[in-house]
Design an enzyme around this catalytic site. Sequence first.
Site, PDB file in Angstrom:
ATOM      1  N   PRO A 136      42.518  52.871  38.650  1.00 35.54           N
ATOM      2  CA  PRO A 136      43.256  51.603  38.676  1.00 35.54           C
ATOM      3  C   PRO A 136      43.038  50.664  37.480  1.00 35.54           C
ATOM      4  O   PRO A 136      42.481  49.575  37.611  1.00 35.54           O
ATOM      5  CB  PRO A 136      42.772  50.960  39.966  1.00 35.54           C
ATOM      6  CG  PRO A 136      41.367  51.446  40.100  1.00 35.54           C
ATOM      7  CD  PRO A 136      41.399  52.866  39.579  1.00 35.54           C
ATOM      8  N   CYS A 137      43.542  51.050  36.319  1.00 32.22           N
ATOM      9  CA  CYS A 137      43.381  50.213  35.128  1.00 32.22           C
ATOM     10  C   CYS A 137      44.106  48.868  35.282  1.00 32.22           C
ATOM     11  O   CYS A 137      43.773  47.912  34.582  1.00 32.22           O
ATOM     12  CB  CYS A 137      43.819  50.953  33.868  1.00 32.22           C
ATOM     13  SG  CYS A 137      45.451  51.682  33.957  1.00 32.22           S
ATOM     14  N   HIS A 138      45.047  48.768  36.224  1.00 31.25           N
ATOM     15  CA  HIS A 138      45.705  47.478  36.470  1.00 31.25           C
ATOM     16  C   HIS A 138      44.725  46.445  37.034  1.00 31.25           C
ATOM     17  O   HIS A 138      44.986  45.248  36.964  1.00 31.25           O
ATOM     18  CB  HIS A 138      46.912  47.646  37.404  1.00 31.25           C
ATOM     19  CG  HIS A 138      46.564  48.157  38.763  1.00 31.25           C
ATOM     20  ND1 HIS A 138      46.347  49.507  39.020  1.00 31.25           N
ATOM     21  CD2 HIS A 138      46.376  47.519  39.938  1.00 31.25           C
ATOM     22  CE1 HIS A 138      46.062  49.663  40.310  1.00 31.25           C
ATOM     23  NE2 HIS A 138      46.065  48.466  40.883  1.00 31.25           N
TER      24      HIS A 138
END
Length: 184
Positions: A136-138
């Site tokens: 989850p780089c967001h």
Amino acid sequence: MTDTLAFGTADTPLGRLLVGATETGVACLTFRDTPGGRARAAKAAGLPVVDDPARLDTPLNAVAGYFKGDTGPFGLPIDWRLVPPVHREVLSTLYETVPYGRTVTYGELGDRSGTGVHAQVIGQVMGANPIPLIVPCHRVVAANGLGGYSGGSGVEVKRWLLTLEGALPATLDWSPDQGPDQPR
């Protein structure tokens, strides 16, 4: 037996997502299912592509569940072979320690990963993440705001995902059924 790569798609409020998995685990996710995207992923992996829908059942169900409000961790096996070692350390730390609805700053993730990587470099690692959404780089934000995002159509997708997870408050026109690129 030679490792192979299989692809499957998930229709989501953000459009049709393409997921690639090897026998080891999920190796890639792209926000657009295109023939060129499949070819680039297969070339990067250096693996033959096979038709194996059963291999994609669990990852695609997990992605669908995410968009339906499943707040648990994806808990999917990840094939990190496309990820250089320092990136792998940062991304695996993100995957294992930043749960749904939470955020971490670029600098905090650098410290947490034990790599000594500067916040700006963490941003570059996030931009090179071959498995966005699942890894989850967001959820990685700047110390003074959202920061950037290279997934989908950019920072508005990041904002939409963080709103879906409750990390950001919803605006009056936000909808869990429509991504940021769809008319309201």
